[in-house]
Structures are given as C-alpha cells and as structure tokens.
Write a protein that holds these residues in place. Sequence first.
Motif, PDB file in Angstrom:
ATOM      1  N   ARG A 105     -50.616  11.461  75.556  1.00 42.68           N
ATOM      2  CA  ARG A 105     -51.959  11.788  75.099  1.00 42.68           C
ATOM      3  C   ARG A 105     -52.787  12.352  76.251  1.00 42.68           C
ATOM      4  NH1 ARG A 105     -54.981   9.767  70.732  1.00 42.68           N
ATOM      5  NH2 ARG A 105     -57.170  10.211  71.091  1.00 42.68           N
ATOM      6  N   LEU A 144     -51.511  15.750  77.314  1.00 38.96           N
ATOM      7  CA  LEU A 144     -51.836  16.745  76.290  1.00 38.96           C
ATOM      8  C   LEU A 144     -53.283  17.198  76.443  1.00 38.96           C
ATOM      9  CD1 LEU A 144     -50.765  18.212  73.740  1.00 38.96           C
ATOM     10  CD2 LEU A 144     -51.678  16.342  72.392  1.00 38.96           C
ATOM     11  N   LEU A 145     -54.171  16.233  76.569  1.00 38.53           N
ATOM     12  CA  LEU A 145     -55.589  16.573  76.708  1.00 38.53           C
ATOM     13  C   LEU A 145     -55.818  17.430  77.945  1.00 38.53           C
ATOM     14  CD1 LEU A 145     -57.503  13.356  75.660  1.00 38.53           C
ATOM     15  CD2 LEU A 145     -56.754  15.343  74.364  1.00 38.53           C
ATOM     16  N   LEU A 151     -54.442  21.050  77.422  1.00 37.59           N
ATOM     17  CA  LEU A 151     -55.015  21.906  76.372  1.00 37.59           C
ATOM     18  C   LEU A 151     -55.870  23.001  77.006  1.00 37.59           C
ATOM     19  CD1 LEU A 151     -56.131  19.436  73.565  1.00 37.59           C
ATOM     20  CD2 LEU A 151     -54.300  21.128  73.471  1.00 37.59           C
ATOM     21  N   ASP A 152     -56.557  22.676  78.094  1.00 43.27           N
ATOM     22  CA  ASP A 152     -57.432  23.651  78.728  1.00 43.27           C
ATOM     23  C   ASP A 152     -56.704  24.545  79.730  1.00 43.27           C
ATOM     24  OD1 ASP A 152     -59.629  22.672  77.373  1.00 43.27           O
ATOM     25  OD2 ASP A 152     -59.972  21.117  78.867  1.00 43.27           O
ATOM     26  N   TRP A 156     -52.909  26.987  77.375  1.00 45.44           N
ATOM     27  CA  TRP A 156     -52.928  27.673  76.086  1.00 45.44           C
ATOM     28  C   TRP A 156     -52.538  29.141  76.188  1.00 45.44           C
ATOM     29  CZ3 TRP A 156     -56.176  31.754  76.376  1.00 45.44           C
ATOM     30  CH2 TRP A 156     -57.132  31.706  77.388  1.00 45.44           C
ATOM     31  N   ALA A 157     -52.598  29.721  77.384  1.00 41.21           N
ATOM     32  CA  ALA A 157     -52.394  31.174  77.501  1.00 41.21           C
ATOM     33  C   ALA A 157     -50.903  31.518  77.482  1.00 41.21           C
ATOM     34  CB  ALA A 157     -53.053  31.701  78.764  1.00 41.21           C
ATOM     35  N   SER A 177     -45.095  15.645  68.531  1.00 43.93           N
ATOM     36  CA  SER A 177     -44.254  16.467  67.670  1.00 43.93           C
ATOM     37  C   SER A 177     -44.238  17.880  68.246  1.00 43.93           C
ATOM     38  CB  SER A 177     -44.834  16.554  66.257  1.00 43.93           C
ATOM     39  OG  SER A 177     -45.109  15.288  65.756  1.00 43.93           O
ATOM     40  N   GLY A 178     -43.245  18.642  67.856  1.00 47.48           N
ATOM     41  CA  GLY A 178     -43.250  20.060  68.213  1.00 47.48           C
ATOM     42  C   GLY A 178     -42.502  20.398  69.488  1.00 47.48           C
ATOM     43  N   GLU A 222     -44.445  29.672  73.434  1.00 49.54           N
ATOM     44  CA  GLU A 222     -44.209  28.320  73.940  1.00 49.54           C
ATOM     45  C   GLU A 222     -45.434  27.437  73.692  1.00 49.54           C
ATOM     46  OE1 GLU A 222     -43.930  31.064  75.844  1.00 49.54           O
ATOM     47  OE2 GLU A 222     -42.002  31.075  76.892  1.00 49.54           O
ATOM     48  N   ASN A 223     -45.154  26.195  73.298  1.00 51.99           N
ATOM     49  CA  ASN A 223     -46.226  25.228  73.036  1.00 51.99           C
ATOM     50  C   ASN A 223     -46.416  24.395  74.307  1.00 51.99           C
ATOM     51  OD1 ASN A 223     -47.951  23.340  72.022  1.00 51.99           O
ATOM     52  ND2 ASN A 223     -46.717  22.852  70.222  1.00 51.99           N
ATOM     53  N   ILE A 224     -47.087  24.974  75.275  1.00 52.57           N
ATOM     54  CA  ILE A 224     -47.094  24.383  76.620  1.00 52.57           C
ATOM     55  C   ILE A 224     -47.827  23.044  76.701  1.00 52.57           C
ATOM     56  CG2 ILE A 224     -47.789  24.761  79.026  1.00 52.57           C
ATOM     57  CD1 ILE A 224     -46.974  27.672  78.648  1.00 52.57           C
ATOM     58  N   PRO A 225     -49.006  22.882  76.080  1.00 50.05           N
ATOM     59  CA  PRO A 225     -49.626  21.548  76.167  1.00 50.05           C
ATOM     60  C   PRO A 225     -48.702  20.454  75.626  1.00 50.05           C
ATOM     61  CG  PRO A 225     -51.223  23.154  75.397  1.00 50.05           C
ATOM     62  CD  PRO A 225     -49.894  23.860  75.419  1.00 50.05           C
ATOM     63  N   TYR A 262     -61.843  36.187  79.913  1.00 55.55           N
ATOM     64  CA  TYR A 262     -60.531  36.282  79.291  1.00 55.55           C
ATOM     65  C   TYR A 262     -60.613  37.259  78.137  1.00 55.55           C
ATOM     66  CZ  TYR A 262     -56.282  35.050  76.821  1.00 55.55           C
ATOM     67  OH  TYR A 262     -55.078  35.101  76.185  1.00 55.55           O
ATOM     68  N   ALA A 274     -53.186  35.293  72.931  1.00 52.65           N
ATOM     69  CA  ALA A 274     -53.439  33.901  72.588  1.00 52.65           C
ATOM     70  C   ALA A 274     -54.921  33.647  72.796  1.00 52.65           C
ATOM     71  CB  ALA A 274     -52.625  32.961  73.473  1.00 52.65           C
ATOM     72  N   LEU A 305     -58.332  27.507  72.867  1.00 51.55           N
ATOM     73  CA  LEU A 305     -58.455  26.558  71.769  1.00 51.55           C
ATOM     74  C   LEU A 305     -59.911  26.484  71.285  1.00 51.55           C
ATOM     75  CD1 LEU A 305     -56.323  24.698  70.471  1.00 51.55           C
ATOM     76  CD2 LEU A 305     -57.196  22.862  71.897  1.00 51.55           C
ATOM     77  N   ARG A 356     -59.675  21.507  68.873  1.00 52.41           N
ATOM     78  CA  ARG A 356     -59.535  20.426  69.838  1.00 52.41           C
ATOM     79  C   ARG A 356     -59.939  19.094  69.210  1.00 52.41           C
ATOM     80  NH1 ARG A 356     -59.612  20.498  75.510  1.00 52.41           N
ATOM     81  NH2 ARG A 356     -60.074  18.426  76.277  1.00 52.41           N
ATOM     82  N   LEU A 378     -54.144  12.964  66.286  1.00 53.88           N
ATOM     83  CA  LEU A 378     -53.051  12.426  67.112  1.00 53.88           C
ATOM     84  C   LEU A 378     -52.758  10.984  66.726  1.00 53.88           C
ATOM     85  CD1 LEU A 378     -53.781  13.739  70.724  1.00 53.88           C
ATOM     86  CD2 LEU A 378     -51.892  14.363  69.225  1.00 53.88           C
ATOM     87  N   SER A 429     -51.019  26.127  69.892  1.00 53.00           N
ATOM     88  CA  SER A 429     -49.659  26.663  69.822  1.00 53.00           C
ATOM     89  C   SER A 429     -48.843  25.767  68.902  1.00 53.00           C
ATOM     90  CB  SER A 429     -48.994  26.638  71.200  1.00 53.00           C
ATOM     91  OG  SER A 429     -49.815  27.226  72.156  1.00 53.00           O
ATOM     92  N   GLY A 430     -47.754  26.306  68.396  1.00 53.34           N
ATOM     93  CA  GLY A 430     -46.828  25.459  67.657  1.00 53.34           C
ATOM     94  C   GLY A 430     -47.037  25.447  66.152  1.00 53.34           C
ATOM     95  N   PHE A 433     -39.077  18.233  62.196  1.00 52.37           N
ATOM     96  CA  PHE A 433     -40.196  17.321  62.003  1.00 52.37           C
ATOM     97  C   PHE A 433     -41.519  18.085  62.042  1.00 52.37           C
ATOM     98  CE2 PHE A 433     -42.974  13.795  63.321  1.00 52.37           C
ATOM     99  CZ  PHE A 433     -42.510  12.798  62.487  1.00 52.37           C
ATOM    100  N   GLU A 434     -42.359  17.873  61.042  1.00 55.67           N
ATOM    101  CA  GLU A 434     -43.638  18.567  60.982  1.00 55.67           C
ATOM    102  C   GLU A 434     -44.553  18.134  62.130  1.00 55.67           C
ATOM    103  OE1 GLU A 434     -42.405  16.771  58.428  1.00 55.67           O
ATOM    104  OE2 GLU A 434     -42.440  17.960  56.583  1.00 55.67           O
ATOM    105  N   ASN A 435     -45.238  19.118  62.709  1.00 59.55           N
ATOM    106  CA  ASN A 435     -46.168  18.853  63.813  1.00 59.55           C
ATOM    107  C   ASN A 435     -47.561  18.696  63.221  1.00 59.55           C
ATOM    108  OD1 ASN A 435     -47.608  18.779  66.152  1.00 59.55           O
ATOM    109  ND2 ASN A 435     -46.674  20.612  67.034  1.00 59.55           N
TER     110      ASN A 435
END
Lengths: 458, 458
Positions: free
Chosen positions: A17, A20-21, A24-25, A28-29, A202-203, A233-236, B3, B9, B12, B17, B24, B202-203, B232-234
């Motif tokens: 968690r 991830l938080l 997120l910032d 995302w790119a 997930s993901g 790519e789902n980087i976060p 940006y 992309a 967010l 967010r 979550l 993403s994702g 599995f669903e995200n």
Amino acid sequence: MSYFDAASAAPLHPMARQALLASLDEGWADPARLYREGRRARMLLDASREAAAEAVGCRPDELVFTPSGTRAVHSGVAGALAGRRRAGRHLIVSAVEHSSVLHSAEVFEAEGGTVTQVPVLRSGAVTVESYAGALRPDTALACLQSANHEVGTEQPVAEVAEACREAGVPLFVDAAQSLGWGPVEGNWSLLAASAHKWGGPSGVGLLVVRKGVRFAPRGPSDERESGRAAGFENIPAIVAAVASLRAVRAEGAAEAERLRELTGRIRAGVARSVPDVEVVGDAERRLPGIVTFSCLYVDGETLLHELDREGFSVSSGSSCTSSTLTPSHVLTAMGVLSEGNVRVSLPPGTAEEDVERFLAVLPGAVAGVREKLGAPTPTVVTRADELVVDSLGKLCPIPVIELAKVIGQVPVGGTVRVLSDDEAARLDIPAWCQMRGQEYVGEEPADRGSAHLVRRLL
Amino acid sequence: MSYFDAASAAPLHPMARQALLASLDEGWADPARLYREGRRARMLLDASREAAAEAVGCRPDELVFTPSGTRAVHSGVAGALAGRRRAGRHLIVSAVEHSSVLHSAEVFEAEGGTVTQVPVLRSGAVTVESYAGALRPDTALACLQSANHEVGTEQPVAEVAEACREAGVPLFVDAAQSLGWGPVEGNWSLLAASAHKWGGPSGVGLLVVRKGVRFAPRGPSDERESGRAAGFENIPAIVAAVASLRAVRAEGAAEAERLRELTGRIRAGVARSVPDVEVVGDAERRLPGIVTFSCLYVDGETLLHELDREGFSVSSGSSCTSSTLTPSHVLTAMGVLSEGNVRVSLPPGTAEEDVERFLAVLPGAVAGVREKLGAPTPTVVTRADELVVDSLGKLCPIPVIELAKVIGQVPVGGTVRVLSDDEAARLDIPAWCQMRGQEYVGEEPADRGSAHLVRRLL
C-alpha cells in the motif's frame, strides 16, 4: 471477520500500500520516453526488476512483468512451446496444475499438440519416477507447480527439474502459491508467479525465462518487457508488488513456522472434533498456510454460507460450489472425498484466537448442515442380497448420504447399487468406501447416469 | 515542469487516486467467491461495469475490463476475426492505426489472412469512399481509430461504420485517444480504450463487443470477464479508471474548448515563429489537446532533449528518436515531413502560461539544434547540370540539410541527386520539396541505398 482464503487473494500488505501510494506520483509516465517523467518511471521499473530478480534468484533480464499470474502462465507456456516447436509437440503437466496451466494445455491440444497428464498420489504430489517416465524424445515442455493451490502439497520440483534437464526438456514452474515463502529450488527453466497471492496488488505477474531457453512469444507483441508482455507497464503496481515481496520474505521464516503450527492445529483439531472428515494433502511436505478437508454428508456451498455467517471466509473444491457441477480437478486427481470440501488458507499475520474460534465453530456448523440434509428417504428396491438406490437427479452429497443410510440393510457380502448422474458421485462414493472400510466394486453404465456398486464388508 | 505528453499517458486524475485508495481495502478479494469480501469486490466490479457502459454508450454485459488498452485491441481484433472466420479472412485497417492494431494485423497476415491498409489524406484522415472501397465480400473485420494518437486528426467513424454496416462487416474502433472526451458516435460493433489515457491508472483497458457481433476469444481463457479477459480482475484499478472517466467527462466540454484554443494557439504560434516548420494534422477535425509539427533540418532527439532541459516533456515521431531508425508510420502514411517532429499533447488542466512559455522557448530551441547541425560539408561531385550529394551513412536530418545547402548551386531546371540509405529520407526529401516549391522527381535504386532526384524550380 476472519479471512481464511489467502490462496485466492491476499489482502494488500501494508508495504504494498505504502509503495503504491508513493509511486502513483512517480511511476505513471511511459518508461519508454526520454523526458524526465519517463526516466523516473524507467528507474522505478528497472529497480523493481532487479529486486524481483533477486527474490526469484534469476538475472534481471530474465524476468518480465505481466498483467497477472494467469497471463504469465499463458504467455510462458505458449512461448516455450513455440520456441521448442522443432523439438516436438508434446507437453507434460501434472494433473493438479492450476487451471491457467491446464487451459494452456487445452489450447495446445486443440492446435494439434499432445498432452500427458502425470497423475498424483493421494497426497497430491507427483512422484519423480512417474513424472520422469512421461518424458519423451518429442517433449517440448514440462510443467510442474511448486506447491498445490487447493491442498498445499509441495511438489518435488528440484528432482523433476533434474530429470527434465537430463532429457533436455525445459521445466516450467508455476510458483504462484510459494514464491512469497522463498525462491524455488532447482534447475528450472521458466517460472511464473502472481503478486496478489503474496499481498501485492492485483495486476502484476512475473514471468521468468532463463537465458538459453528457447522462447518465441505468441500473438501480437510490442517493444515492452522484452516483447514478452504487451501493453503499457503498470509501474506503481509493479513497485508495490516487489516491495511487498521483499517485505513478506523478510518476515517469512518466522511467519511460516507460526502458520505451519496453526494449520497443523487445524489438521489435528478437525480430525478430532468433526466426525466423518478426511483431511487431505501431504501432512509434511506442504505450504505453511493451507489446510484442506472434506466432510461426508455435507453440501459444500451450505457449509461455506454457515461459516461466512460465523465470520469465516474460506473456499471449497466441492462440485456444489462451482458453476460446472464437477468437483475440483485437484481433488479428483487425488482420488479423495470432494463433498463438504473446505480449504482454509491463512494469510500471514493470522491471529491464533481466530484459528481457535474456527475450530470451536466448525463442528457445530458441519453438524447443522448434516442435520438439514439428513432427511431424504432413499428410494430402495430390494433384489435378493442387493439394494438399488435411485439417486438420479440428486446432487452431491445426497447420493452418498443415501448410500450410507441403506448399507446396513444388506447382509455382509451383499451389494448396494447406487444410480447417480452426479459427476461428484464418481469421486465421493469410492472415497466413502475407503473411509468406511467398504469395497467399491466399480461403476457400470446405466440407462441414465451410472450405477456405482458397493459391497458391504463390515 | 510542463508535461505535454498526455497522449502517451496522462497523470493520475485526483478522482482516480481517491477511488483507488478507497477501493484498495474493499476490492482486493476474488469477486468469484461467495463470502463477504468476495461479494464486496463483486459489487464494486458490477457497479464499475455499469458506469463504464453508461459512459461508452453500451450495455454492461457488452463491456469487459482488460489489463490494458493494448490487450483490449489484441483480444478484440483476434476474437472478432476468429468469430467471423466463416465470413472470410480479410481485414481492413487504416494506415495510421495504433501499433497494437497493426501488430494484430501482422499476426493475422502471418496466419494466412489478407490485410488491406486504407491510405490517408495528408491531414491524416481516411476518406469514407476509400475506406468503403476496401470492403470485400470476404472482409471479416474493419478497424478504424476514432482519432489519431500522433497528430490528433479525427476519423469519419460514424460514416465508415454506416458503410461497414451496409456491407455486413463489423467495425472495430480504437477509441483510446477520444473516449475521455465523449462516446464514439455511430453504429460501430467493437470498441477498445485505455484508462491511463484519460487520467485513470495503468492496468485497465475496456473491450466492448456489441450484442449480435460474432466473437470467439482466442488463446487460453478462464471464467473471468465473460471469458474475454483471463486473469484475476484488478478491481481497485478498475474502480479508479471508471471514477476518473466520469470525472473527466463531467469537466469535458469546457476543458475541451479551452484546450482546443490552446492547441490552436500553438498551431498558429509555431507556424509564425519557427522558420521551415510544417504543422501537421487536420486543423479543424482534431482532438482538443494534440498538436504536432515537424521542423526542417532538426534532429528530433536533440530537440526533445533541449525541450526537456527547458522543462517540457513532449514526444516525437522522428526516426531519430525511435529504436527502429524509421519515421513514425503515421507521418509516413500522411506523407508529411518527419524530421524534427514534435507532438504536444496537453493534459486537461494545462495552464495557459505553460503554453505561452513553450511558444517563447521553442524558436530558440529549434534554432540551437539547427546551428549545431549546420556545419557538415556535403561531398559534392558536379556533372554538368547535376550535383550528386553523397549522404550515405548519414541519418535524418543530415541528408535534407545537405540537399538544402547545394540546391542553389545548380541552375533552375537542373537536378540534385541525393544518395541516402536513411529510411527517413524517403519521406523527408519529398516533404522538403513540397515545402520549398521544388520538384521531387523520384527515387532510383543505387549501389547502396537510393538516389533521390530533385529538380530545382525556383
């Protein structure tokens, strides 16, 4: 609430968690871009790949991130089969693989390939001998899970990998259930895993292809993840997945010991306090957090509802909780009782009190379901020393309940013939015989469904 | 930092967010399970599907969530082609589709299918006539993006959908760039989109298959997402994706107008303040936030670095910023200049001051790159009224710079023969001729690379 279904999905680890938080910032790119946001994303992705590779025990350039464990399996199996097309068109899987592996095998078969399913012992494990015996000169790929998702039994991966290596066949390991506990030992060639099984989001799945393993990605691809996992790519989520993998690994050894003791307590407690129960899976070579048992004369779905009302979230491999009306292929392959099946899979951090409360609640819940189901009067036609029980149109666990009710009415040596069109009966009637010391004579075709012959020995 | 690459992309959205954080804790469990955590996850998934369907303009049971927009395209195209296998093995795409569509087409061709690429006007748009003209009795599927990702040009989707409908051919619309701005009009049959393009995480991708459209998912599948998106669903990401789609739609009309004015300002400002520039894409029928231009005698990668140093993140379709050494297929299909190409794609909320600062900085950045590149002395061999410029081994934009340097040395009516083995020259030398009012005579094979003949008219 006690969530005891970690083998389906683990709640998000606090470290996941937090990561991830934070990302997120930052993440995302598009990591393929050269500007600053892209470079930051690329750095996060590269660092995650290195950390994940370290946890797996491989090189960073052998590991790609996929959108799920299922996709890692689908892409990995298909790519390895295509890469070894010249070697042959034969695939080996164990009979208790995850459905993602079996679905991949089905597609391969539909495309003209040949698949051998290696059977398992009643414990759920393959033997090295039977697995090695399935290897052929035209075997392109062999698949073996590190540990089973329904019963927790560990497979002899290192030994099977050795046999495969001697035969020149790559071994694909589905490590979804075990990677959080530690790296997979042995000389495997490909590996897949899924982050939400170890407390990641997930993901995110992992696909590892060792250097030197022939691999030809199938389907449309792009320039991302070495051409092995198309799409942005789902980087976060990747950052969170890897952070939580490191965290659960750091806590792993102590927590594994603690959970193993708790599941051991459930194994013993269930066997002691619930009549007519079969605890399944290997008692020793098993994952720390999973314990599975089946209860005679119980409808799995009703039992799950009862347990849910008591605050316990568990799952079941019984036919009566699935949409297909067939028992789990794992229980079927093991040849164990499927009715009233319950899988308890404890997430890390499970409190001892919750396990104790489960053990306190379970016997009453099982008894309650049995009481509700106890009533049906079987249709019985006597023919000399044989009784015929007509259970046509009745679903698990009714045919077994009806069999149990009448067995005392034939003399020792006499037989009961159970007519049933329920798939689960094929598994559960033999299992009942084994539990009760009666003889399962066999199955015969009937006008509708099958006739299952049981000889009274006791 | 500004940006300006939202078409790759988008950062967010605050609503994404917020929704992600909230879900979550609620959406991590398996929505296929019957216990409370599973039911909660299922409710979130169902509610998200309904809201997404409303935003798209379809029924909830026509929409599935995929792990990315790319996967939605890959699965959608493959599934539609397989579902219409009996109708024929012909696929139509526009020449300027996203690479995910073109990669799908390549795979289809490799499997024995036939693909027609519909050309585009210099604006980047197909004409309805040319698209309709590509329809054949054996056409299984037609693909057309709603708007182009590199130049922002909108495609006549509703009219093409009508032509397809008359021919009984389903139309697949890649709506990745436009869905945040509004639903796709017209009677399309399938649609794909990607959440991170509208400020979602993403994702998450969307795949819509209208009722009645024949569809046969390819590859291994499972019971999730109607068998159209395995794994599995995200759910937390899905919830966030849909929440942000609703949010950007709510702000959409006003923001679209504001961004359209800003990109209009860039179109005009660039043309006015940068010499030798070509602003590409349709000036009217275009997305609000995208503007693309190409600068003669400029190396795209160096210009991007200069702009990055000035705090602007933009992308480029020039060959010199790609790993393949070929210019973007979109610019190629449009027949416009590719050298020194810059795509500016403004995210919602872009400040006017940032756009003004970009316009203030750009002319100096372009001039700086040109100065750096200005020096090379072309190797010139005179043959009567023809000059031969040997640019072999030199990459974009050098061949065009060398051509420009020597054109004045031949008399009007004389020719310059540019020897080049750079793919981009094939696009950029004709584009230069058009910009300069010179005649591009054509391309001839040479010992190495090609000879490009240019006749001096002015």
